[in-house]
Design a protein around this motif. Structure first.
Motif, PDB file in Angstrom:
ATOM      1  N   ASN A  49      10.275  31.197  47.902  1.00  9.76           N
ATOM      2  CA  ASN A  49      11.728  31.258  47.793  1.00  9.76           C
ATOM      3  C   ASN A  49      12.312  30.080  48.559  1.00  9.76           C
ATOM      4  N   CYS A 100      15.655  28.602  50.079  1.00 10.25           N
ATOM      5  CA  CYS A 100      17.007  29.003  50.481  1.00 10.25           C
ATOM      6  C   CYS A 100      17.701  27.877  51.224  1.00 10.25           C
ATOM      7  N   THR A 154      24.114  32.085  52.821  1.00 12.10           N
ATOM      8  CA  THR A 154      22.735  31.720  52.515  1.00 12.10           C
ATOM      9  C   THR A 154      22.550  31.826  51.010  1.00 12.10           C
ATOM     10  N   GLN A 182      20.069  31.431  47.699  1.00  9.32           N
ATOM     11  CA  GLN A 182      18.708  31.312  47.189  1.00  9.32           C
ATOM     12  C   GLN A 182      18.761  30.373  45.993  1.00  9.32           C
ATOM     13  N   ARG A 236      13.294  30.448  43.006  1.00  5.28           N
ATOM     14  CA  ARG A 236      12.243  31.432  43.234  1.00  5.28           C
ATOM     15  C   ARG A 236      11.094  31.057  42.306  1.00  5.28           C
ATOM     16  N   ASP A 240       9.770  36.744  51.530  1.00  2.00           N
ATOM     17  CA  ASP A 240      11.048  37.248  51.040  1.00  2.00           C
ATOM     18  C   ASP A 240      12.205  36.736  51.899  1.00  2.00           C
ATOM     19  N   LYS A 241      13.417  36.787  51.326  1.00  2.00           N
ATOM     20  CA  LYS A 241      14.599  36.221  51.975  1.00  2.00           C
ATOM     21  C   LYS A 241      14.881  36.853  53.335  1.00  2.00           C
TER      22      LYS A 241
END
Length: 385
Positions: free
Chosen positions: A149, A151, A158, A160, A163, A250-251
């Motif tokens: 990911n 970002c 934030t 994204q 992905r 993951d974020k």
């Protein structure tokens, strides 16, 4: 955000003219425009065209300028677009007075916002949005085998940007021969995403984070590929690329990344980093002396009335309410804490730290002195009174 005109003062009716220039500006605009405001912008309308007496009906899209009184605000974070629905308040040959119309606010398209009364929070947001230094100053690649990911962390949100997912073959057995080839293909896709989305003129550092050794392998690939392609931007900014541990790709793992000492020192002056540090300080205080750390409107307001609030933590989500009286209560709380010598930190709901604070009602405070009696009281967890 570019400011084209400003006729707005605290507590007075007025207007501002703005041009959103990037994704983060759309978040600012979304937080500025509320139900009851008036917005002027250009829009397109399909109108019937005189076909010169023939039976065929022709139509064309024409550009017109409209002002609507806003009744609905919809923000598309992925598409970076704001849709405003309301009644037309301007005379126009193509749109009747009082007819409903939808305006779309997009990047590079100016709009004018009118309010009956501007408050300090909105004026501060405009000032922050128009600060050229307040852009996406941290890029993060959260990576593990087959998942990455990308970002961009700015002063207020934030985003994204990419992905990348790839099915990876096993390292052992018959599929082992294809593993290295699949990993290189995966790394190349992540590399291409960085080239598309990271502006080295703005970004202070690029963090490659994740569990295991994939992050280290990708950093090696990134540096080698930059040399192979003679990518001057990457080569010249090599020192800005850092590696950090994270529990996942993951974020939500951004919180761990930004709290790590090595990364925090690089981004210590950014708004996102200050929010992360303030939230961590709140958690630390709760663990060390729970009578000096409260959350929820009831307890925070009671502590404020006793002059005990040293640091107020509040999310901008609480200001996105159509109830003008309730919004003003939160705005007044912020101003009074600052006037009393305290610090008020407004968290962005688009940051990981803001999402976490929202889980604690969106309002918390670190106190100057303990209030053990208040800690034991059952107070209303609803809105400010």
């Amino acid at each position: 955000m570019k400011l084209l005109g400003k006729r707005a003062r605290k507590g007075e009716e007025g207007s501002i003219k703005l041009v959103p220039e990037e994704g983060e500006d759309m978040w600012h605009a979304y937080n500025l425009i509320r139900e009851g405001d008036a917005v002027t912008a250009t829009t397109f309308r399909k109108v019937q065209k005189d076909s010169g007496g023939t039976s065929a009906v022709a139509s064309e899209r024409i550009k017109i300028k409209l002002t609507i009184k806003v009744e609905e605000v919809d923000f598309d974070a992925e598409g970076q677009q704001i849709r405003l629905r309301g009644k037309n308040t301007t005379e126009n040959e193509h749109v009747k007075l009082g007819a409903y119309h939808t305006l779309e606010i997009e990047q590079q398209r100016p709009f004018t916002l009118y309010k009956q009364a501007w408050d300090l929070l909105d004026l501060e947001r405009i000032k922050q949005a128009c600060d050229p230094a307040a852009s996406a100053d941290l890029a993060a690649v959260l990576i593990t085998e087959g998942l990455a990911n990308l970002c961009l962390v700015g002063s207020s949100c934030t985003l994204q940007r990419a992905r990348i997912e790839t099915n990876m073959p096993r390292k052992r057995g018959a599929a082992a021969a294809g593993y290295d080839k699949s990993l290189e293909s995966f790394f190349r896709k992540v590399y291409d995403a960085i080239l598309r989305h990271v502006d080295w003129e703005v970004v202070k550092c690029l963090v490659i984070a994740g569990p295991g050794f994939t992050k280290d392998s990708f950093k090696t690939f990134l540096e080698a590929e930059a040399v192979r392609q003679d990518n001057r931007a990457l080569i010249l900014n090599k020192q800005k690329v850092l590696v950090s541990a994270a529990s996942s790709a993951d974020k939500h793992s951004l919180k761990e990344v930004m709290a790590s000492p090595g990364i925090a020192s690089q981004i210590k002056d950014t708004k996102a980093a200050k929010e992360t540090q303030a939230l961590q300080a709140f958690y630390d205080m709760m663990a060390r002396d729970s009578a000096r750390a409260f959350y929820g409107p009831g307890h925070v307001q009671a502590a404020h009335e006793l002059g005990a609030v040293q640091t107020l933590l509040i999310t901008d989500t609480l200001f996105r309410v159509n109830n003008v009286v309730q919004r003003q209560k939160y705005a007044t709380l912020v101003e009074q804490v600052q006037e009393a010598g305290g610090e008020a930190i407004i968290f962005s709901g688009m940051h990981v730290s803001g999402e976490q604070l929202n889980q604690l009602t969106g309002l918390a405070a670190i106190l100057r002195f303990p209030l053990p009696d208040l800690e034991d009281e059952e107070l209303d967890a609803g809105d400010l009174q």
